[in-house]
Design a protein around this motif. Structure first.
Motif, PDB file in Angstrom:
ATOM      1  N   ALA A  23       0.837  -1.196   0.000  1.00 27.42           N
ATOM      2  CA  ALA A  23       0.000   0.000   0.000  1.00 27.42           C
ATOM      3  C   ALA A  23       0.875   1.250   0.000  1.00 27.42           C
ATOM      4  O   ALA A  23       1.704   1.438   0.899  1.00 27.42           O
ATOM      5  N   ILE A  24       0.718   2.076  -1.006  1.00 34.13           N
ATOM      6  CA  ILE A  24       1.420   3.359  -1.080  1.00 34.13           C
ATOM      7  C   ILE A  24       0.532   4.412  -0.432  1.00 34.13           C
ATOM      8  O   ILE A  24      -0.573   4.683  -0.903  1.00 34.13           O
ATOM      9  N   ASP A  25       1.004   4.992   0.647  1.00 36.38           N
ATOM     10  CA  ASP A  25       0.202   5.962   1.381  1.00 36.38           C
ATOM     11  C   ASP A  25      -0.085   7.177   0.500  1.00 36.38           C
ATOM     12  O   ASP A  25       0.824   7.783  -0.076  1.00 36.38           O
ATOM     13  N   GLU A  26      -1.339   7.523   0.401  1.00 36.76           N
ATOM     14  CA  GLU A  26      -1.751   8.654  -0.441  1.00 36.76           C
ATOM     15  C   GLU A  26      -1.194   9.976   0.040  1.00 36.76           C
ATOM     16  O   GLU A  26      -1.161  10.953  -0.700  1.00 36.76           O
ATOM     17  N   ALA A  27      -0.728  10.023   1.297  1.00 37.05           N
ATOM     18  CA  ALA A  27      -0.216  11.284   1.848  1.00 37.05           C
ATOM     19  C   ALA A  27       1.090  11.709   1.195  1.00 37.05           C
ATOM     20  O   ALA A  27       1.553  12.825   1.355  1.00 37.05           O
ATOM     21  N   GLY A  29       1.782  12.378  -1.892  1.00 33.25           N
ATOM     22  CA  GLY A  29       1.632  13.438  -2.887  1.00 33.25           C
ATOM     23  C   GLY A  29       1.996  12.973  -4.280  1.00 33.25           C
ATOM     24  O   GLY A  29       2.787  12.055  -4.455  1.00 33.25           O
ATOM     25  N   PRO A  30       1.453  13.612  -5.308  1.00 33.01           N
ATOM     26  CA  PRO A  30       1.672  13.187  -6.695  1.00 33.01           C
ATOM     27  C   PRO A  30       3.113  13.318  -7.161  1.00 33.01           C
ATOM     28  O   PRO A  30       3.560  12.588  -8.033  1.00 33.01           O
ATOM     29  N   HIS A  31       3.882  14.263  -6.580  1.00 32.29           N
ATOM     30  CA  HIS A  31       5.252  14.475  -7.047  1.00 32.29           C
ATOM     31  C   HIS A  31       6.156  13.297  -6.706  1.00 32.29           C
ATOM     32  O   HIS A  31       7.225  13.140  -7.293  1.00 32.29           O
ATOM     33  N   ASP A  32       5.741  12.461  -5.748  1.00 30.37           N
ATOM     34  CA  ASP A  32       6.536  11.305  -5.354  1.00 30.37           C
ATOM     35  C   ASP A  32       6.036  10.019  -6.000  1.00 30.37           C
ATOM     36  O   ASP A  32       6.558   8.942  -5.708  1.00 30.37           O
ATOM     37  N   ALA A  33       5.028  10.114  -6.840  1.00 37.06           N
ATOM     38  CA  ALA A  33       4.344   8.925  -7.338  1.00 37.06           C
ATOM     39  C   ALA A  33       5.277   7.964  -8.052  1.00 37.06           C
ATOM     40  O   ALA A  33       5.280   6.759  -7.781  1.00 37.06           O
ATOM     41  N   ALA A  34       6.089   8.451  -8.967  1.00 37.31           N
ATOM     42  CA  ALA A  34       6.956   7.566  -9.744  1.00 37.31           C
ATOM     43  C   ALA A  34       7.958   6.844  -8.849  1.00 37.31           C
ATOM     44  O   ALA A  34       8.180   5.637  -8.990  1.00 37.31           O
ATOM     45  N   ALA A  35       8.572   7.587  -7.930  1.00 32.39           N
ATOM     46  CA  ALA A  35       9.553   6.976  -7.028  1.00 32.39           C
ATOM     47  C   ALA A  35       8.893   5.948  -6.108  1.00 32.39           C
ATOM     48  O   ALA A  35       9.467   4.889  -5.823  1.00 32.39           O
ATOM     49  N   GLU A  36       7.693   6.260  -5.650  1.00 29.19           N
ATOM     50  CA  GLU A  36       6.984   5.343  -4.753  1.00 29.19           C
ATOM     51  C   GLU A  36       6.628   4.046  -5.468  1.00 29.19           C
ATOM     52  O   GLU A  36       6.755   2.950  -4.901  1.00 29.19           O
ATOM     53  N   VAL A  37       6.161   4.143  -6.691  1.00 24.44           N
ATOM     54  CA  VAL A  37       5.814   2.944  -7.463  1.00 24.44           C
ATOM     55  C   VAL A  37       7.061   2.106  -7.728  1.00 24.44           C
ATOM     56  O   VAL A  37       7.038   0.880  -7.624  1.00 24.44           O
ATOM     57  N   GLU A  61       1.202 -14.036  -5.371  1.00 19.90           N
ATOM     58  CA  GLU A  61       0.598 -12.995  -6.188  1.00 19.90           C
ATOM     59  C   GLU A  61       0.809 -11.659  -5.488  1.00 19.90           C
ATOM     60  O   GLU A  61       1.028 -11.615  -4.281  1.00 19.90           O
ATOM     61  N   ALA A  62       0.773 -10.580  -6.240  1.00 19.92           N
ATOM     62  CA  ALA A  62       1.055  -9.276  -5.649  1.00 19.92           C
ATOM     63  C   ALA A  62       0.124  -8.214  -6.215  1.00 19.92           C
ATOM     64  O   ALA A  62      -0.333  -8.299  -7.356  1.00 19.92           O
ATOM     65  N   GLU A  63      -0.142  -7.212  -5.393  1.00 19.88           N
ATOM     66  CA  GLU A  63      -0.934  -6.061  -5.821  1.00 19.88           C
ATOM     67  C   GLU A  63      -0.370  -4.822  -5.142  1.00 19.88           C
ATOM     68  O   GLU A  63      -0.049  -4.838  -3.947  1.00 19.88           O
ATOM     69  N   ILE A  64      -0.241  -3.757  -5.917  1.00 19.39           N
ATOM     70  CA  ILE A  64       0.200  -2.466  -5.389  1.00 19.39           C
ATOM     71  C   ILE A  64      -0.985  -1.508  -5.468  1.00 19.39           C
ATOM     72  O   ILE A  64      -1.574  -1.338  -6.536  1.00 19.39           O
ATOM     73  N   VAL A  65      -1.350  -0.936  -4.342  1.00 22.09           N
ATOM     74  CA  VAL A  65      -2.494  -0.027  -4.302  1.00 22.09           C
ATOM     75  C   VAL A  65      -2.056   1.315  -3.728  1.00 22.09           C
ATOM     76  O   VAL A  65      -1.097   1.393  -2.962  1.00 22.09           O
ATOM     77  N   ARG A  66      -2.743   2.376  -4.119  1.00 22.63           N
ATOM     78  CA  ARG A  66      -2.481   3.697  -3.550  1.00 22.63           C
ATOM     79  C   ARG A  66      -3.572   3.978  -2.513  1.00 22.63           C
ATOM     80  O   ARG A  66      -4.674   4.438  -2.836  1.00 22.63           O
ATOM     81  N   ARG A  67      -3.223   3.664  -1.295  1.00 23.87           N
ATOM     82  CA  ARG A  67      -4.185   3.796  -0.199  1.00 23.87           C
ATOM     83  C   ARG A  67      -3.418   3.730   1.112  1.00 23.87           C
ATOM     84  O   ARG A  67      -2.336   3.150   1.173  1.00 23.87           O
ATOM     85  N   HIS A  68      -3.976   4.281   2.161  1.00 19.92           N
ATOM     86  CA  HIS A  68      -3.333   4.158   3.469  1.00 19.92           C
ATOM     87  C   HIS A  68      -3.272   2.678   3.848  1.00 19.92           C
ATOM     88  O   HIS A  68      -4.227   1.929   3.620  1.00 19.92           O
ATOM     89  N   PRO A  69      -2.159   2.198   4.419  1.00 23.14           N
ATOM     90  CA  PRO A  69      -1.994   0.765   4.677  1.00 23.14           C
ATOM     91  C   PRO A  69      -3.078   0.141   5.546  1.00 23.14           C
ATOM     92  O   PRO A  69      -3.510  -0.985   5.281  1.00 23.14           O
ATOM     93  N   VAL A  70      -3.537   0.834   6.591  1.00 19.32           N
ATOM     94  CA  VAL A  70      -4.495   0.214   7.506  1.00 19.32           C
ATOM     95  C   VAL A  70      -5.821  -0.107   6.822  1.00 19.32           C
ATOM     96  O   VAL A  70      -6.275  -1.259   6.848  1.00 19.32           O
ATOM     97  N   PRO A  71      -6.511   0.862   6.192  1.00 16.85           N
ATOM     98  CA  PRO A  71      -7.760   0.499   5.510  1.00 16.85           C
ATOM     99  C   PRO A  71      -7.544  -0.488   4.367  1.00 16.85           C
ATOM    100  O   PRO A  71      -8.414  -1.315   4.089  1.00 16.85           O
TER     101      PRO A  71
END
Length: 266
Positions: A23-27, A29-37, A61-71
């Motif tokens: 889970a990539i925390d949405e906090a 920001g978009p400017h970090d999106a490429a590095a986070e992925v 199997e794996a999945e990458i989501v953009r969401r806070h880890p807990v929810p």
């Protein structure tokens, strides 16, 4: 990584895929999106390599989501047989306490949760015992059922620890009448499991003045323990095990804490 490799035997035993959720925390920001992925993809590849290196018949199997880890993890728990998380996150490693993600998932998950320590565990067929923590409540049946399954998976002895309720007027005195009824109830349940699983080494223990004292007793006697199963109700024993006081003995033992689910609680 420890949580991912720990989960392999659980997935093999259930004959189900091992699903890696990043889970990539949405906090961020978009400017970090490429590095986070990129970081997420690298981490997932490393986890899959670690799983494959074990040489066990499991499909990862794996999945990458953009969401806070807990929810994200709580939502995933609706369809999962078990959620495995690390015990200490990056922000909490220096303070010796459980990460907030693991604690929050334990409190809200819809399935059992395993909180895996950063130290190396004993493995599915190690020499450490499995400990079930019960108090005679409606959750005790679920704790025992899950503990028996885990002990059989690990070829491990199972000990059933009865949570002590001190006498109101004299803390430290003998067990109260209510506690004596709990002991009798646990003895009956243990005897029932002995008849169902005659090959399983199962017994109950009490009178150690608290769960942490019993863990210290096991350490003093060089008795390894690889898994503790408890119900997730709070406040309760799960708070003791996930608190700061328990981190040192659990990490030293490489011991995982597993909560049962809430199915059938009345």
């Amino acid at each position: 990584m420890q949580a991912a490799t720990w989960a392999v035997d659980e997935a093999v035993d259930r004959d189900i895929p091992l699903w890696l959720l990043y889970a990539i925390d949405e906090a961020g920001g978009p400017h970090d999106a490429a590095a986070e992925v990129a970081t997420a993809e690298k981490t997932v590849r490393s986890a899959i390599s670690a799983i494959e290196s074990l040489g066990k018949p499991v499909r990862a199997e794996a999945e990458i989501v953009r969401r806070h880890p807990v929810p994200a993890l709580v939502e995933a728990s609706r369809s999962a047989a078990l959620v495995c998380v690390g015990s200490i996150g990056f922000e909490h490693a220096a303070h010796g306490r459980i990460g907030s993600t693991g604690s929050a998932v334990v409190a809200s998950a819809h399935c059992p949760v395993a909180v895996v320590p950063r130290t190396r565990h004993l493995g599915s067929r190690g020499t450490g015992l499995v400990l079930a923590v019960v108090d005679g409540s409606s959750a005790s049946d679920r704790v025992l059922e899950l503990s028996v399954a885990e002990a059989r998976l690990r070829d491990a002895p199972l000990r059933v620890f009865i949570v002590r309720r001190p006498h109101r007027s004299r803390p430290g005195d003998t067990l109260s009448p209510l506690d004596q009824r709990v002991v009798a109830d646990v003895e009956r349940r243990v005897a029932n499991w002995r008849s169902k699983q005659p090959a399983l080494d199962i017994d109950w223990v009490s009178d150690h003045n608290g769960l942490l004292n019993y863990l210290e007793h096991l350490q003093r006697n060089a008795t390894p323990i690889q898994l503790i199963v408890v119900d997730p109700r709070r406040p309760g024993p799960v708070d003791v095990l996930l608190g700061a006081a328990a981190r040192a003995p659990l990490e030293a033992a490489g011991c995982t804490v597993m909560t049962c689910d809430r199915t059938g609680w009345l």
